[in-house]
Design a protein around this motif. Structure first.
Motif, PDB file in Angstrom:
ATOM      1  N   TRP A  68       1.039  -9.342  -5.958  1.00  0.00           N
ATOM      2  CA  TRP A  68       1.900  -8.685  -4.962  1.00  0.00           C
ATOM      3  C   TRP A  68       1.285  -8.610  -3.570  1.00  0.00           C
ATOM      4  CZ3 TRP A  68      -1.438  -4.967  -3.995  1.00  0.00           C
ATOM      5  CH2 TRP A  68      -2.019  -4.220  -5.018  1.00  0.00           C
ATOM      6  N   HIS A  69       0.002  -8.940  -3.441  1.00  0.00           N
ATOM      7  CA  HIS A  69      -0.537  -9.011  -2.076  1.00  0.00           C
ATOM      8  C   HIS A  69       0.261 -10.011  -1.242  1.00  0.00           C
ATOM      9  CE1 HIS A  69      -4.004  -6.392  -2.042  1.00  0.00           C
ATOM     10  NE2 HIS A  69      -4.344  -6.828  -3.237  1.00  0.00           N
ATOM     11  N   PHE A  70       0.783 -11.047  -1.917  1.00  0.00           N
ATOM     12  CA  PHE A  70       1.490 -12.099  -1.190  1.00  0.00           C
ATOM     13  C   PHE A  70       2.941 -11.725  -0.900  1.00  0.00           C
ATOM     14  CE2 PHE A  70      -2.209 -13.957  -2.971  1.00  0.00           C
ATOM     15  CZ  PHE A  70      -2.645 -14.843  -1.993  1.00  0.00           C
ATOM     16  N   ALA A  77      10.681  -4.603   6.623  1.00  0.00           N
ATOM     17  CA  ALA A  77      11.063  -3.201   6.843  1.00  0.00           C
ATOM     18  C   ALA A  77       9.861  -2.290   6.575  1.00  0.00           C
ATOM     19  CB  ALA A  77      12.240  -2.838   5.944  1.00  0.00           C
ATOM     20  N   ARG A  78       9.108  -2.607   5.535  1.00  0.00           N
ATOM     21  CA  ARG A  78       7.894  -1.843   5.227  1.00  0.00           C
ATOM     22  C   ARG A  78       6.908  -1.949   6.385  1.00  0.00           C
ATOM     23  NH1 ARG A  78       2.329  -2.725   2.535  1.00  0.00           N
ATOM     24  NH2 ARG A  78       2.355  -4.506   3.962  1.00  0.00           N
ATOM     25  N   ASN A  79       6.650  -3.216   6.806  1.00  0.00           N
ATOM     26  CA  ASN A  79       5.675  -3.437   7.882  1.00  0.00           C
ATOM     27  C   ASN A  79       6.085  -2.688   9.152  1.00  0.00           C
ATOM     28  OD1 ASN A  79       4.553  -5.164   6.032  1.00  0.00           O
ATOM     29  ND2 ASN A  79       5.223  -7.047   7.048  1.00  0.00           N
ATOM     30  N   LEU A  97      -8.677   6.216   9.365  1.00  0.00           N
ATOM     31  CA  LEU A  97      -9.139   5.766   8.048  1.00  0.00           C
ATOM     32  C   LEU A  97      -7.947   5.182   7.310  1.00  0.00           C
ATOM     33  CD1 LEU A  97     -11.021   5.610   5.540  1.00  0.00           C
ATOM     34  CD2 LEU A  97     -10.315   7.957   5.007  1.00  0.00           C
ATOM     35  N   GLU A  98      -8.158   4.005   6.735  1.00  0.00           N
ATOM     36  CA  GLU A  98      -7.139   3.461   5.825  1.00  0.00           C
ATOM     37  C   GLU A  98      -7.716   3.436   4.421  1.00  0.00           C
ATOM     38  OE1 GLU A  98      -4.184  -0.277   4.946  1.00  0.00           O
ATOM     39  OE2 GLU A  98      -6.122  -0.701   5.837  1.00  0.00           O
ATOM     40  N   ILE A  99      -6.895   3.829   3.430  1.00  0.00           N
ATOM     41  CA  ILE A  99      -7.270   3.620   2.030  1.00  0.00           C
ATOM     42  C   ILE A  99      -6.487   2.411   1.533  1.00  0.00           C
ATOM     43  CG2 ILE A  99      -7.263   4.561  -0.304  1.00  0.00           C
ATOM     44  CD1 ILE A  99      -7.520   7.344   0.854  1.00  0.00           C
ATOM     45  N   GLY A 100      -7.215   1.367   1.132  1.00  0.00           N
ATOM     46  CA  GLY A 100      -6.541   0.199   0.563  1.00  0.00           C
ATOM     47  C   GLY A 100      -6.262  -0.891   1.583  1.00  0.00           C
ATOM     48  N   THR A 101      -7.291  -1.676   1.914  1.00  0.00           N
ATOM     49  CA  THR A 101      -7.206  -2.656   3.008  1.00  0.00           C
ATOM     50  C   THR A 101      -6.220  -3.781   2.748  1.00  0.00           C
ATOM     51  OG1 THR A 101      -9.592  -2.292   3.216  1.00  0.00           O
ATOM     52  CG2 THR A 101      -8.646  -4.088   4.514  1.00  0.00           C
ATOM     53  N   CYS A 121     -11.054   1.133   3.608  1.00  0.00           N
ATOM     54  CA  CYS A 121     -11.818   0.924   2.374  1.00  0.00           C
ATOM     55  C   CYS A 121     -10.992   0.162   1.356  1.00  0.00           C
ATOM     56  CB  CYS A 121     -12.319   2.250   1.808  1.00  0.00           C
ATOM     57  SG  CYS A 121     -11.045   3.407   1.340  1.00  0.00           S
ATOM     58  N   GLU A 122     -11.662  -0.709   0.636  1.00  0.00           N
ATOM     59  CA  GLU A 122     -10.990  -1.573  -0.339  1.00  0.00           C
ATOM     60  C   GLU A 122     -11.876  -1.672  -1.569  1.00  0.00           C
ATOM     61  OE1 GLU A 122      -7.958  -3.335  -0.784  1.00  0.00           O
ATOM     62  OE2 GLU A 122      -9.018  -3.587  -2.675  1.00  0.00           O
ATOM     63  N   MET A 123     -11.285  -1.309  -2.725  1.00  0.00           N
ATOM     64  CA  MET A 123     -12.076  -1.252  -3.963  1.00  0.00           C
ATOM     65  C   MET A 123     -12.264  -2.616  -4.620  1.00  0.00           C
ATOM     66  SD  MET A 123      -9.348   0.582  -6.457  1.00  0.00           S
ATOM     67  CE  MET A 123      -7.751  -0.132  -6.844  1.00  0.00           C
ATOM     68  N   ASN A 124     -11.442  -3.587  -4.245  1.00  0.00           N
ATOM     69  CA  ASN A 124     -11.564  -4.914  -4.851  1.00  0.00           C
ATOM     70  C   ASN A 124     -12.461  -5.780  -3.953  1.00  0.00           C
ATOM     71  OD1 ASN A 124     -11.083  -7.706  -5.440  1.00  0.00           O
ATOM     72  ND2 ASN A 124      -9.243  -7.124  -6.560  1.00  0.00           N
ATOM     73  N   HIS A 150     -14.304   1.974  -3.366  1.00  0.00           N
ATOM     74  CA  HIS A 150     -13.193   2.871  -3.699  1.00  0.00           C
ATOM     75  C   HIS A 150     -13.283   4.073  -2.765  1.00  0.00           C
ATOM     76  CE1 HIS A 150     -10.742   5.763  -5.897  1.00  0.00           C
ATOM     77  NE2 HIS A 150     -10.221   4.739  -6.542  1.00  0.00           N
ATOM     78  N   SER A 151     -12.135   4.631  -2.389  1.00  0.00           N
ATOM     79  CA  SER A 151     -12.147   5.755  -1.433  1.00  0.00           C
ATOM     80  C   SER A 151     -12.987   6.927  -1.949  1.00  0.00           C
ATOM     81  CB  SER A 151     -10.720   6.214  -1.123  1.00  0.00           C
ATOM     82  OG  SER A 151     -10.029   6.554  -2.306  1.00  0.00           O
ATOM     83  N   ALA A 152     -13.029   7.115  -3.272  1.00  0.00           N
ATOM     84  CA  ALA A 152     -13.798   8.232  -3.830  1.00  0.00           C
ATOM     85  C   ALA A 152     -15.291   8.067  -3.567  1.00  0.00           C
ATOM     86  CB  ALA A 152     -13.544   8.350  -5.334  1.00  0.00           C
ATOM     87  N   SER A 169      -2.201   4.858   4.534  1.00  0.00           N
ATOM     88  CA  SER A 169      -2.405   4.173   3.253  1.00  0.00           C
ATOM     89  C   SER A 169      -1.079   3.651   2.746  1.00  0.00           C
ATOM     90  CB  SER A 169      -2.995   5.118   2.205  1.00  0.00           C
ATOM     91  OG  SER A 169      -2.023   6.057   1.815  1.00  0.00           O
ATOM     92  N   GLU A 170      -1.191   2.586   1.985  1.00  0.00           N
ATOM     93  CA  GLU A 170      -0.021   2.083   1.255  1.00  0.00           C
ATOM     94  C   GLU A 170      -0.539   1.805  -0.144  1.00  0.00           C
ATOM     95  OE1 GLU A 170       1.753   0.337  -0.844  1.00  0.00           O
ATOM     96  OE2 GLU A 170       2.420  -1.434   0.302  1.00  0.00           O
ATOM     97  N   ILE A 171      -0.697   2.889  -0.891  1.00  0.00           N
ATOM     98  CA  ILE A 171      -1.190   2.785  -2.265  1.00  0.00           C
ATOM     99  C   ILE A 171      -0.164   3.439  -3.197  1.00  0.00           C
ATOM    100  CG2 ILE A 171      -3.663   2.520  -1.793  1.00  0.00           C
ATOM    101  CD1 ILE A 171      -3.957   5.573  -2.114  1.00  0.00           C
TER     102      ILE A 171
HETATM  103  C1  LIG Z   1      -0.568  -2.182  -1.968  1.00  0.00           C
HETATM  104  S1  LIG Z   1      -2.064  -2.795  -1.302  1.00  0.00           S
HETATM  105  C2  LIG Z   1      -1.826  -2.474   0.409  1.00  0.00           C
HETATM  106  C3  LIG Z   1      -2.584  -3.431   1.308  1.00  0.00           C
HETATM  107  C4  LIG Z   1      -2.380  -3.229   2.797  1.00  0.00           C
HETATM  108  N1  LIG Z   1      -2.829  -1.921   3.210  1.00  0.00           N
HETATM  109  C5  LIG Z   1      -0.935  -3.391   3.176  1.00  0.00           C
HETATM  110  O1  LIG Z   1      -0.220  -2.390   3.265  1.00  0.00           O
HETATM  111  O2  LIG Z   1      -0.486  -4.518   3.344  1.00  0.00           O
HETATM  112  C6  LIG Z   1      -3.200  -1.592  -1.824  1.00  0.00           C
HETATM  113  C7  LIG Z   1      -4.660  -2.015  -1.759  1.00  0.00           C
HETATM  114  O3  LIG Z   1      -5.412  -0.850  -1.867  1.00  0.00           O
HETATM  115  C8  LIG Z   1      -6.481  -1.022  -2.754  1.00  0.00           C
HETATM  116  N2  LIG Z   1      -6.729   0.342  -3.248  1.00  0.00           N
HETATM  117  C9  LIG Z   1      -5.878   1.130  -3.964  1.00  0.00           C
HETATM  118  N3  LIG Z   1      -6.378   2.361  -4.130  1.00  0.00           N
HETATM  119  C10 LIG Z   1      -7.587   2.371  -3.505  1.00  0.00           C
HETATM  120  C11 LIG Z   1      -8.576   3.378  -3.315  1.00  0.00           C
HETATM  121  N4  LIG Z   1      -8.401   4.614  -3.765  1.00  0.00           N
HETATM  122  N5  LIG Z   1      -9.700   3.040  -2.651  1.00  0.00           N
HETATM  123  C12 LIG Z   1      -9.867   1.788  -2.154  1.00  0.00           C
HETATM  124  N6  LIG Z   1      -8.963   0.796  -2.294  1.00  0.00           N
HETATM  125  C13 LIG Z   1      -7.815   1.088  -2.954  1.00  0.00           C
HETATM  126  C14 LIG Z   1      -5.994  -2.054  -3.739  1.00  0.00           C
HETATM  127  O4  LIG Z   1      -7.074  -2.781  -4.316  1.00  0.00           O
HETATM  128  C15 LIG Z   1      -5.127  -2.928  -2.874  1.00  0.00           C
HETATM  129  O5  LIG Z   1      -5.856  -3.989  -2.303  1.00  0.00           O
END
Ligand SMILES: C[S@@+](CC[C@H](N)C(=O)[O-])C[C@H]1O[C@@H](n2cnc3c(N)ncnc32)[C@H](O)[C@@H]1O
Length: 350
Positions: A68-70, A77-79, A97-101, A121-124, A150-152, A169-171
């Motif tokens: 789904w990254h792609f 609309a999201r963007n 700060l962004e959670i989830g790059t 921050c990006e956990m992957n 990971h954000s934690a 964030s978009e998590i």
């Molecule tokens: C849905 S994508 C959003 C990517 C980008 N921010 C966007 O909106 O296009 C979520 C990303 O956040 C990462 N992620 C989710 N929870 C996280 C956390 N708590 N800490 C760090 N990375 C996280 C995932 O690995 C994934 O790459």
């Protein structure tokens, strides 16, 4: 063979890109993902136009990266909802700060909106590495720092040089919760944000209605070749998804919020139950449909409303009834829900 003992082999291979890529495959199979990725990227850098090298290297690098990254970056609309909210909220001098790059898209939007510094921050690790390349290519490497954690595990002082003014964030997943958005927001509030920091999105809501899925019968067994197969239906998943822009769903009641999470408050959000009442419109219903709404910053809004026809990167989650239900128009139906912070369960009260 332990991955450390591959070092002599790596030295012997030198700069042969195909051999490096093939060795990366062997090392990946042994479980040393970090080393495998390092070699895969090195082989790609040595031979960017070699199709065979590219195949082997990207096969290794793409493993464990959600598809789904792609698709999410194609949801205009999201963007647009995120970009507009960031432009309204971010001011020069602010630290975001962004959670989830992911690709780095939102982090770059925050920088473009005027943030002095953006920490994302990006956990992957594979995703973090590619995001760094994207951010550098777009000229934001000086203002956007990717923290491969990971954000934690992020330390406000060591990783960011202090707390942030804005969290974006978009998590959120199709059901809002299963990407662990609630614990991530709670922790960020406690450890990574200044008091009064702005949160984007500010509120996330779980929306529901009765619905008719024109293809719902494909999800159930009935009679085939003269045999009743319906006992197999206990093996059918209690929910399924209808994807982007599919035009098979009709809502047959008014809509309601089942849960609402005020991310701006920082929580906490313990496990909880909720209920909402919707009113049948007299047409047959096969399911409860669930989707999400994001109130971005008090001004902007995003919702993957099922009937809009617009394509969204978030799917509609369908909770099918055992049998099609036809209720007189105006009949109230109570929909119940519970969440354990990470998962959502929804059922009708009949
Ligand atoms: C849905 S994508 C959003 C990517 C980008 N921010 C966007 O909106 O296009 C979520 C990303 O956040 C990462 N992620 C989710 N929870 C996280 C956390 N708590 N800490 C760090 N990375 C996280 C995932 O690995 C994934 O790459």
């Amino acid at each position: 063979m332990a991955s450390g003992s591959f070092d002599a082999l790596i030295a012997k291979i030198g700069d042969n890109p195909l051999l490096l890529a093939q060795l990366a495959r062997t090392i990946a199979a042994k479980g040393d993902t970090a080393k495998a990725h390092e070699l895969a990227r090195r082989s790609l850098a040595l031979a960017p136009d070699n199709a065979q090298v590219r195949f082997v290297a990207t096969e290794i690098l793409s493993r464990g990266v959600p598809h789904w990254h792609f698709t999410i970056v194609r949801d205009e609309a999201r963007n647009e909802a995120y970009d507009a909210a960031l432009r309204r909220v971010v001011r020069p001098g602010m630290r975001v700060l962004e959670i989830g790059t992911g690709t780095g898209l939102l982090a770059m939007m925050a920088a473009r909106a005027g943030a002095t510094e953006v920490f994302t921050c990006e956990m992957n690790p594979a995703v973090a590495e590619s995001a760094r390349a994207v951010i550098a290519r777009n000229g934001f490497a000086d203002r956007v720092k990717v923290i491969g954690k990971h954000s934690a595990d992020v330390d406000a002082e060591k990783d960011m040089g202090g707390r942030a003014d804005v969290l974006v964030s978009e998590i959120v997943s199709n059901d809002l919760l299963s990407e662990a958005a609630l614990p991530a927001h709670e922790q960020a509030h406690r450890r990574l944000l200044k008091p009064g920091a702005k949160i984007i999105p500010a509120i996330g809501r779980v929306r529901i209605a009765l619905a008719y899925d024109a293809e719902g019968d494909k999800k159930r067994m009935s009679s085939r070749c003269g045999f009743d197969l319906s006992d197999f239906n206990v093996l059918a998943s209690p929910r399924y998804h209808i994807g982007r822009g599919e035009k098979r769903l009709t809502l047959c009641s008014d809509t309601a919020d089942l849960f609402s999470f005020d991310f701006q408050s920082g929580g906490p959000w313990p496990e909880s139950k909720s209920s909402a009442v919707v009113h049948a419109d007299g047409r047959p219903a096969t399911a409860i449909a669930q989707w999400i709404a994001l109130d971005m910053d008090g001004a902007g809004h995003y919702e993957n409303t099922p009937e809009s026809g617009a394509s969204s990167c978030w799917a509609i989650v369908i909770y099918p009834f055992v049998k099609t239900l036809t209720l007189p128009a105006g009949t109230p139906v109570t929909v119940r829900g519970s969440h354990d912070r990470n998962h959502l369960t929804i059922w009708p009260e009949f």
